[in-house]
Motif scaffolding. Structure first.
Motif, short mmCIF file in Angstrom:
data_model
loop_
_atom_site.label_atom_id
_atom_site.label_comp_id
_atom_site.label_asym_id
_atom_site.label_seq_id
_atom_site.Cartn_x
_atom_site.Cartn_y
_atom_site.Cartn_z
N ASP A 40 62.11 -58.26 109.60
CA ASP A 40 60.78 -57.39 109.26
C ASP A 40 60.09 -57.15 110.57
OD1 ASP A 40 58.43 -56.67 108.25
OD2 ASP A 40 58.40 -57.85 106.49
N GLY A 77 57.27 -55.39 110.83
CA GLY A 77 56.07 -55.14 110.43
C GLY A 77 54.99 -56.07 110.97
N ALA A 78 53.60 -55.81 111.12
CA ALA A 78 52.57 -56.81 111.33
C ALA A 78 52.57 -58.00 110.39
CB ALA A 78 51.37 -56.01 111.64
N PRO A 125 49.83 -56.34 107.59
CA PRO A 125 49.19 -55.02 108.05
C PRO A 125 47.89 -54.58 108.11
CG PRO A 125 51.21 -54.74 106.79
CD PRO A 125 50.72 -56.21 106.78
N GLY A 126 47.08 -53.48 108.79
CA GLY A 126 45.81 -53.65 108.88
C GLY A 126 44.88 -54.47 109.50
N CYS A 127 45.24 -55.64 109.75
CA CYS A 127 44.47 -56.71 110.21
C CYS A 127 44.23 -56.43 111.84
CB CYS A 127 45.32 -58.14 110.00
SG CYS A 127 44.45 -59.66 110.75
N SER A 128 43.04 -56.80 112.11
CA SER A 128 42.69 -56.34 113.48
C SER A 128 42.75 -57.51 114.45
CB SER A 128 41.22 -55.96 113.53
OG SER A 128 40.38 -57.02 112.99
N CYS A 184 48.16 -59.79 114.82
CA CYS A 184 48.68 -58.84 114.03
C CYS A 184 48.74 -57.43 114.63
CB CYS A 184 47.93 -58.65 112.93
SG CYS A 184 48.12 -59.93 111.95
N GLN A 185 48.10 -57.28 115.99
CA GLN A 185 48.05 -55.95 116.67
C GLN A 185 49.09 -56.11 117.65
OE1 GLN A 185 45.72 -53.31 116.50
NE2 GLN A 185 45.59 -54.30 114.43
N THR A 229 55.18 -59.03 115.62
CA THR A 229 55.86 -58.82 114.33
C THR A 229 56.35 -60.13 113.65
OG1 THR A 229 57.97 -58.56 115.16
CG2 THR A 229 56.87 -56.62 115.28
N ARG A 230 56.39 -59.87 112.29
CA ARG A 230 56.78 -60.92 111.49
C ARG A 230 57.96 -61.59 111.82
NH1 ARG A 230 55.79 -59.06 105.05
NH2 ARG A 230 53.41 -59.03 105.48
N HIS A 249 45.57 -65.67 113.77
CA HIS A 249 45.53 -64.99 112.50
C HIS A 249 44.70 -65.60 111.54
CE1 HIS A 249 46.27 -62.26 109.21
NE2 HIS A 249 46.87 -63.52 108.62
#
Length: 327
Positions: free
Chosen positions: A249, A251-252, A255-258, A262-263, A266-267, A288
């Motif tokens: 995976d 993705g962050a 997703p969308g976390c600043s 998360c920026q 990845t997972r 996080h």
């Protein structure tokens, strides 16, 4: 203790070089402390090497080395639901004696002139003992009071909030508004902060981090899109980045976390760090989880100011998992 003396300049530089608050508690509030080791001379503290009895004089020297923003004075929290009234009163007496000694040493210390002292409200499950502890602690020159709860067995939150309200109504001056415990998120959120004006404990994100989790629950109560509702119903409060499903995976974490984690990561990467026991894994997760938790409380404060608390509470309860992870 000896090492803090040796590395005192480095300790102070590391703690004071950034613009944030540093708080030192007597115990690690995320673990249960063995019972039966406190004495009238000091408090037993525990680490991986075992037990060490800390006396007030040693304790103050340690604070001089670290120079935190605030610290909790020594206390006797070795009381649980099976402790009798006599033991509860003894815990209060010891705690007040420790506090008096520490305040006297603190007053004489040049290094602690701008450091705050928090007293502890003890007394186990005995209301009379806790009330006495609260009144007498408030009479001292402390910056705040800590409702100590979890050192030798958790106190039910219903009991704690009742005691808190009694304390608040009977004491003028210092407000006893800190719970030092690691309760589950849903347990904490179930109570009305608007009524109690109580600061939430921030140990829950650490517990999530310890089990390799990332907080994912939504707190944007004005966002009612179908996608948001679907995501909320499947993820619950947290996801486990140790799970095999995270292996590929990319993705962050959320997703969308600043937040920094998360920026930039990845997972899959954090899953790898967790499964190879890399020290970076809990660092990234803690960044996080704290960010997410603090953002949630910003949303909570906003909901209280705008009379939208019930809307936020409904949103949170919609995401409640079938079984809450262990504390």
């Amino acid at each position: 203790m000896e090492r803090t003396k040796k590395w005192k300049p480095l300790c102070v530089h590391s703690i004071r070089k950034r613009d944030f608050l540093v708080y030192i508690s007597v115990h690690d509030t995320g673990i249960e402390i063995p019972s039966g080791y406190n004495t009238k001379a000091g408090t037993a503290v525990w680490n991986k090497a075992g037990k060490k009895l800390i006396e007030p004089q040693q304790f103050v020297k340690c604070q001089e080395a670290f120079r935190p923003t605030f610290y909790q004075a020594l206390s006797d929290s070795d009381t649980d639901k099976n402790s009798g009234k006599k033991r509860a009163m003894k815990a209060v007496d010891r705690t007040l004696d420790f506090l008096d000694t520490i305040l006297e040493l603190h007053k004489k210390s040049e290094r602690l002139r701008d450091v705050g002292v928090f007293g502890s409200v003890e007394g186990g499950f005995h209301e009379e003992a806790r009330m006495r502890s609260a009144r007498e602690t408030a009479a001292r020159n402390v910056d705040a009071g800590i409702l100590n709860t979890n050192v030798c067995g958790y106190h039910p939150l219903t009991y704690l909030f009742n005691v808190y309200k009694l304390n608040r109504n009977s004491i003028s001056g210092n407000v006893f508004n800190i719970i030092q415990a690691a309760y589950g998120f849903l347990s904490i959120f179930s109570y009305q902060y608007k009524e109690l004006e109580m600061n939430p404990p921030f140990f829950y994100p650490w517990l999530v981090t310890e089990r390799g989790g990332a907080l994912v629950f939504s707190f944007q109560y004005d966002n009612n899109s179908e996608n948001e509702r679907e995501a909320r119903s499947t993820d619950g409060f947290e996801i486990s980045l140790k799970d095999k499903s995270m292996f590929e995976d990319f993705g962050a974490p959320v997703p969308g976390c600043s937040c920094y984690t998360c920026q930039n990561f990845t997972r899959s990467y954090i899953h790898h760090l967790l499964n190879t026991s890399e020290l970076l894994a809990p660092v990234l997760l803690m960044i996080h989880n704290f960010h997410h938790y603090f953002e949630f409380f910003e949303s909570l404060r906003s909901s209280l100011k705008t009379d939208q608390f019930l809307k936020l509470k409904t949103l949170i309860l919609e995401q409640r998992p079938s079984q809450e992870p262990p504390k």
